[in-house]
Structure formats: structure tokens, C-alpha cells
Design a protein around this motif. Structure first.
Motif, PDB file in Angstrom:
ATOM      1  N   UNK A   1      -4.718   0.642  11.274  1.00 49.79           N
ATOM      2  CA  UNK A   1      -4.461   1.598  10.199  1.00 49.79           C
ATOM      3  C   UNK A   1      -5.433   1.395   9.043  1.00 49.79           C
ATOM      4  N   UNK A   2      -5.727   0.133   8.705  1.00 47.51           N
ATOM      5  CA  UNK A   2      -6.673  -0.141   7.625  1.00 47.51           C
ATOM      6  C   UNK A   2      -8.078   0.336   7.991  1.00 47.51           C
ATOM      7  N   UNK A   3      -8.457   0.176   9.269  1.00 49.01           N
ATOM      8  CA  UNK A   3      -9.760   0.678   9.725  1.00 49.01           C
ATOM      9  C   UNK A   3      -9.816   2.199   9.616  1.00 49.01           C
TER      10      UNK A   3
ATOM     11  N   UNK B   1      -9.096   8.540  -1.766  1.00 45.93           N
ATOM     12  CA  UNK B   1      -7.787   7.986  -2.158  1.00 45.93           C
ATOM     13  C   UNK B   1      -6.937   7.586  -0.960  1.00 45.93           C
ATOM     14  N   UNK B   2      -7.531   7.450   0.202  1.00 47.46           N
ATOM     15  CA  UNK B   2      -6.773   7.118   1.425  1.00 47.46           C
ATOM     16  C   UNK B   2      -6.186   5.714   1.340  1.00 47.46           C
ATOM     17  N   UNK B   3      -4.961   5.563   1.817  1.00 42.75           N
ATOM     18  CA  UNK B   3      -4.350   4.242   1.891  1.00 42.75           C
ATOM     19  C   UNK B   3      -3.287   4.227   2.999  1.00 42.75           C
TER      20      UNK B   3
ATOM     21  N   UNK C   1       2.442   2.623  11.474  1.00 50.25           N
ATOM     22  CA  UNK C   1       1.709   2.949  10.253  1.00 50.25           C
ATOM     23  C   UNK C   1       1.052   4.321  10.358  1.00 50.25           C
ATOM     24  N   UNK C   2       0.762   4.904   9.206  1.00 45.04           N
ATOM     25  CA  UNK C   2      -0.030   6.114   9.108  1.00 45.04           C
ATOM     26  C   UNK C   2      -0.897   5.974   7.864  1.00 45.04           C
ATOM     27  N   UNK C   3      -1.745   6.970   7.604  1.00 40.06           N
ATOM     28  CA  UNK C   3      -2.638   6.904   6.445  1.00 40.06           C
ATOM     29  C   UNK C   3      -2.451   8.155   5.593  1.00 40.06           C
ATOM     30  N   UNK C   4      -2.171   7.952   4.309  1.00 43.03           N
ATOM     31  CA  UNK C   4      -2.097   9.091   3.393  1.00 43.03           C
ATOM     32  C   UNK C   4      -3.500   9.383   2.891  1.00 43.03           C
ATOM     33  N   UNK C   5      -3.946  10.630   3.086  1.00 41.58           N
ATOM     34  CA  UNK C   5      -5.320  10.976   2.732  1.00 41.58           C
ATOM     35  C   UNK C   5      -5.414  11.907   1.528  1.00 41.58           C
ATOM     36  N   UNK C   6      -4.290  12.475   1.099  1.00 43.19           N
ATOM     37  CA  UNK C   6      -4.333  13.358  -0.055  1.00 43.19           C
ATOM     38  C   UNK C   6      -2.956  13.794  -0.496  1.00 43.19           C
TER      39      UNK C   6
ATOM     40  N   UNK D   1       0.779  -1.230   0.000  1.00 45.63           N
ATOM     41  CA  UNK D   1       0.000   0.000   0.000  1.00 45.63           C
ATOM     42  C   UNK D   1       0.808   1.275   0.000  1.00 45.63           C
ATOM     43  N   UNK D   2       2.117   1.178   0.177  1.00 46.24           N
ATOM     44  CA  UNK D   2       2.951   2.369   0.131  1.00 46.24           C
ATOM     45  C   UNK D   2       3.094   2.859  -1.314  1.00 46.24           C
TER      46      UNK D   2
END
Length: 261
Positions: free
Chosen positions: A240-242, A254-256, A187-192, A90-91
Motif C-alpha cells: 500500500x505504501x508503494x 496528497x496520497x496516503x 489497506x487502500x490509498x486515499x488519493x483525493x 496514516x488514516x
């Protein structure tokens, strides 16, 4: 008759040109690998990158434990053509990071790669699957390949030794460990992603208030600078997936998930 002959010759020339170009293209373009995850009742609880999968008709079974893993074979590298695209965990692939792809080792662990032809060695983190070319055992990022002296020749004989997850002690000493669970990590989440810094800063400030943590990472895709906004800190892949699903429902489609060192 002459017009008919000319038309026929033109078509023959056009067909020959197309065939010739196709032949030339096949020399430097590879068919992108098409993977199929094997779903069974026994692996329902595994993450996607932990499940068996098929590429070009060949089935691979990812390892859930890396301890004692050593492998000798051929290394290759991948660079600009894949820069900015998603990896198997997912990166977003960054050719300038010290990362690599392996077909079966757990993603997220670090491995030591030694170039057997010149003695150089380096440590990289696995974040992708591959290479799916016969005889090759690891695909290095551009930076890793450059450090090992693989960029020029394209391939090199190497030894791969699995180390585990990296941790830093109070004195700054780096060591590697096997996790109690491969779901555990950082982990973190990219949101934009934005081309205008002010827009990225505005969203990051909002996320900092809402999620307690937000950061902006800079990165180039096809010579275009992007400001990537990442939100939240999570200690397991599941959490992180949640969070990524939550962000998607909140208007960030587009979050991952992104694994952090």
C-alpha cells in the motif's frame, strides 16, 4: 507628564490583558505532542509506527506482539479538535468511528475496553498513538467514549484487553486472531478529497478502470462535507505504501495509506 503616565498605564493594562488571556487559554488548550522517532540500525525494517519514539522527553517502545496484553488505568477521549486530522498510521481521524489511541500496542488490532465504573464494554480498533497525559492509558474516539459513558465525566477507570485482528467467518461469526506478520492486513490509498460529488465520481471511475477498485467515502471536516476517493486494494502495508508513492508521482501529492476493517 500626564501623556507619558497615560501611555504607561495603557501599556500596563494591555500587558495585564494579554497575561490574563494567556492564563485563561492555558486552562483549556494543551500543547500538541511533538514526537521523535528513534532510528537505529536494528529497526530499519520496521514501519514508522513500530519504532521507538519520544514525546515530551518520554521514550516509548511499541510492542510487536499483543498476545496476553491486559492493562488497567484511566481512559480519556478526543473529538472535534482532532476530527479530520491524520492519525499515527496514516488514516484520517473520524470522531464517529469506533477507534482509539494507545501508546505501545500494535496499530490495527482491536481491543476490548470495559468501563469499570459502570460495567459497560465495547470493542475499538487502534489507529493512533497516545494519550500523552500522565496516568491515562487509552484515548477513545467520541463514539467509543459515548458508548462507554465517558463523554460526560471526561475520564473513567477502564480495563483494556488486546484481541487482535478481526475476521468474519462464512456464517458471519466474528473472531479475532494474531497475524503471522503485522505487515499483513487490508489497506487502500486515499488519493483525493472533493467538495463536489461529480468530481469525486469522475476520478473514482478512472481509478476503477486503472486499479480494479475504487470507492468514495463521505466525511465531514469542520462541518464541510468531503467526498474522499480511495483507490486499490492491498493486503500488506508495504504494498500500500508503494502504491501511495506511485500515486504521488502520478499527480496526486496528497496520497496516503488507509487501513480498512
Amino acid at each position: 507628564m500626564r501623556n507619558s503616565l497615560c501611555t504607561s498605564m495603557k501599556w500596563c493594562w494591555l500587558i495585564s490583558l494579554v497575561v490574563m488571556l494567556a492564563g485563561c487559554a492555558s486552562g483549556f488548550m494543551e500543547e500538541p505532542p511533538r514526537s521523535r522517532v528513534i532510528e537505529t540500525p536494528q529497526n530499519q525494517k520496521l514501519k514508522g509506527w513500530q519504532k521507538p519514539y519520544e514525546v515530551f522527553g518520554q521514550r516509548y517502545h511499541p510492542l510487536l506482539d499483543h498476545e496476553g496484553f491486559v492493562e488497567d488505568g484511566l481512559a480519556s477521549w478526543y473529538g472535534r479538535d482532532f476530527h479530520g486530522k491524520k492519525t499515527s498510521n496514516g488514516e484520517v481521524y473520524n470522531m464517529h468511528d469506533m477507534t482509539a489511541a494507545h501508546k505501545t500496542l500494535p496499530l490495527g488490532i482491536f481491543v476490548r475496553v470495559t468501563n469499570k465504573s459502570n460495567g459497560r464494554e465495547t470493542i475499538v480498533r487502534l489507529n493512533d498513538r497516545g494519550p500523552f497525559v500522565k496516568g491515562r492509558i487509552i484515548d477513545l474516539s467520541y463514539s467509543a467514549a459515548k458508548e462507554l459513558g465517558v463523554v460526560g465525566p471526561g475520564t473513567a477507570p477502564v480495563r483494556v484487553e488486546a484481541l487482535g485482528y478481526r475476521q468474519t467467518g462464512p456464517d458471519g461469526e466474528v473472531s479475532y486472531r494474531a497475524p503471522s506478520s503485522y505487515d499483513v492486513g487490508s489497506y487502500t490509498v486515499q488519493i483525493g478529497a472533493f467538495t463536489v460529488l461529480e468530481n469525486a465520481e469522475r476520478l473514482a471511475a478512472q481509478m476503477r478502470d486503472r486499479e480494479g477498485h475504487s470507492a468514495i467515502e463521505r466525511g465531514y471536516v469542520e462541518n464541510q462535507l468531503f467526498y474522499r476517493v480511495r483507490a486499490g486494494k492491498y493486503t500488506s502495508l508495504e504494498s500500500a505504501e508503494n502504491a501511495a508513492q506511485k500515486f504521488t508521482l502520478q499527480g496526486f501529492p496528497s496520497s496516503f495509506v488507509v487501513a480498512t476493517n
